[in-house]
Design a protein around this motif. Structure first.
Motif, mmCIF file in Angstrom:
data_model
loop_
_atom_site.group_PDB
_atom_site.id
_atom_site.type_symbol
_atom_site.label_atom_id
_atom_site.label_comp_id
_atom_site.label_asym_id
_atom_site.label_seq_id
_atom_site.Cartn_x
_atom_site.Cartn_y
_atom_site.Cartn_z
ATOM 1 N N VAL A 62 32.503 35.911 36.748
ATOM 2 C CA VAL A 62 32.793 36.690 35.545
ATOM 3 C C VAL A 62 33.050 38.154 35.887
ATOM 4 C CG1 VAL A 62 31.870 37.476 33.330
ATOM 5 C CG2 VAL A 62 31.495 35.133 34.075
ATOM 6 N N GLY A 63 32.148 38.761 36.656
ATOM 7 C CA GLY A 63 32.256 40.190 36.949
ATOM 8 C C GLY A 63 33.445 40.545 37.809
ATOM 9 N N ALA A 64 33.561 39.895 38.949
ATOM 10 C CA ALA A 64 34.642 40.239 39.868
ATOM 11 C C ALA A 64 35.937 39.512 39.528
ATOM 12 C CB ALA A 64 34.231 39.912 41.297
ATOM 13 N N GLY A 65 35.828 38.272 39.118
ATOM 14 C CA GLY A 65 37.033 37.482 38.879
ATOM 15 C C GLY A 65 37.666 37.707 37.526
ATOM 16 N N LEU A 66 36.998 37.258 36.494
ATOM 17 C CA LEU A 66 37.579 37.269 35.154
ATOM 18 C C LEU A 66 37.765 38.687 34.611
ATOM 19 C CD1 LEU A 66 38.555 35.346 32.957
ATOM 20 C CD2 LEU A 66 36.242 35.375 32.027
ATOM 21 N N SER A 67 36.777 39.542 34.794
ATOM 22 C CA SER A 67 36.893 40.913 34.272
ATOM 23 C C SER A 67 38.029 41.671 34.950
ATOM 24 C CB SER A 67 35.585 41.666 34.473
ATOM 25 O OG SER A 67 34.573 41.082 33.715
ATOM 26 N N SER A 68 38.166 41.514 36.255
ATOM 27 C CA SER A 68 39.256 42.197 36.965
ATOM 28 C C SER A 68 40.613 41.687 36.506
ATOM 29 C CB SER A 68 39.105 42.007 38.466
ATOM 30 O OG SER A 68 37.891 42.552 38.896
ATOM 31 N N LEU A 69 40.701 40.398 36.299
ATOM 32 C CA LEU A 69 41.954 39.826 35.829
ATOM 33 C C LEU A 69 42.299 40.345 34.431
ATOM 34 C CD1 LEU A 69 44.261 37.758 36.239
ATOM 35 C CD2 LEU A 69 42.771 36.089 35.129
#
Length: 100
Positions: A62-69
């Protein structure tokens, strides 16, 4: 003598603080999004050191993957993911004197 895990944790915290500062100081919005994802990845490593793999996997996803996307797609949608000219030199800490 300080344990190896403590040295690793200190190194991770230093990387996290450097990345958080870079989010504020970088002129490129995309670079700031990348720095924010590095902050999330370092938080993930802290959770791994604390032996909380479920929380670490959630933070990574969630933090690194989805939020960055979502942040990168938002920048693209707003048209500010690649700026040229005068506006490219601004960041959050610099006041825009043209608007004042």
């Amino acid at each position: 003598m300080i344990a190896l895990e403590v040295w690793i944790a200190l190194l991770i915290v230093l990387v996290m603080l450097g990345s958080a500062l870079a989010v504020l100081l970088l002129r490129s919005h995309i670079a700031a999004v990348v720095a924010a994802s590095v902050v999330s990845l370092t938080v993930t490593m802290i959770f791994v050191l604390l032996r909380a793999p479920d929380v670490a996997m959630t933070e990574a996803a969630v933090g690194a993957g989805l939020s960055s996307l979502i942040l990168a797609l938002g920048l693209r949608r707003l048209g500010i993911w690649q700026l040229d000219g005068k506006r490219a030199g601004r960041n959050l800490l610099m006041r825009d004197h043209d608007d004042a």
